[in-house]
Design a protein around this motif. Sequence first.
Motif: not given
Length: 446
Positions: A40, A44, A47-48, A147, A150, A154
């Motif tokens: 995870q 993330h 993605t950032y 995105r 993601q 979530l």
Amino acid sequence: MFRWITITVLAITIIGLGVFGYKEHQEKNAVLLQAENNYQRAFHELTYDMDLLHDKIGATLAMNTRAQISPQLAEIWRLTSEAKSNVGQLPLTLLPFNKTEEFLANIGDFSYNTAVRDLEKKPLTDEELKGLEALYKQSGEIKKELRQVQSMVLSENLRWMDVQLALATSDENGDNTIINGFKTVEKSMEGYHETNMQTGIVSTGSEKELNKIKGEKINKEQARDIATKWLKGVNKSDLTLTSSGKGANIDTFTASYQKGDTNGYIDITKKGGHPLTVMISRKVKEPKISLYKGSEKAKSYLKRINLTDVELVESNQYEHVGVYRFVYSKDGIRHYPDSVRVKVALDNGDLLGLTAIDYYSHHDDDALKEPAISEEEAREKVNPNLEIREQHLSVIENEAEEQVLCYEFMTTMDNETYRIFINAWDGTEEKVEILHSVEPKFKTSL
């Protein structure tokens, strides 16, 4: 009485097994939870990173000051390195993701090579700007798709451990939102490769490697003959011969063997029958020959492949093994890209390893420009705290994979030896290397 003792022992055993099973279950869950948390985190962060990468590339396109472009490109390179690291930590090894990884490699190489060059003298070309625009669009596509993945991860509390299980069981075609999302990311990269090729963003090194290898094609029987000449004490019947797969950069035969506690292999080019790599693994006893004598043995092995136009530039001893680096030399000029490394056992002088792919992939006699500065002018560019012991003219490959003529200076300071390369055309300090002769032997116990 005996019956009660038996019942008591059985009860204790059952309770013990239950406690053991419970603890094992808890430990297993803890390991799985840690793995899930790592997946995870990597996802993330990826993605950032892609969000920032897209913004940084866009900002670079809007810049007009070269002093700002270089640090911005250096930051893009850092972000691509982090993104590649995070991709590597995700359980995607069985899922084709090469186009996206190729994108990250391309933007990383381009941004680094551009950031370290003098943009005042060599500003971004129109083709490079067009390439940056294409990379900006690519990063935007990846950003958008990641995105979306993601958001679903979530909102639906999706687990990466399910991805790993699906890939391991070849069930990636099932209803797995994360796998489908990454397939969409990969598909979005199709169509950009041609644009990147036209703008010089994609490296073409593999094509160069093929073009430098010459000779007639050999068959399997010829490959076996060549292998037995290099693998000491090995008969044809001892060899297992395999052929490189479709799409390999260089077509080769690989001959391998296992005899007792000794094993080894040799990679031979199908074109010309050149040995690219020889590796032999065995226990090496206490040295009976010197590092210098080992270098003479190494030269004799290179003569067997007609590499007599090479010069020894580096020798190192690791435990009972000598490792030697030779480079092509012509008219007193060393050509470092055309290098061969040889590994020799110092107990009896046997060959343990040979790597010649750099020599065959770079070797040519293309003329280079004459030096534009004198040796004295180049000496002034060397750190004055270094004592210069010898000097040569040499050709090296810079970060942009361009061949550069340099003045090479062997220097010393504080019991250390350094090799300094000064560009013979503009006086730039191209590269600094620290050299070691003997690997220290450390104690294994206190």
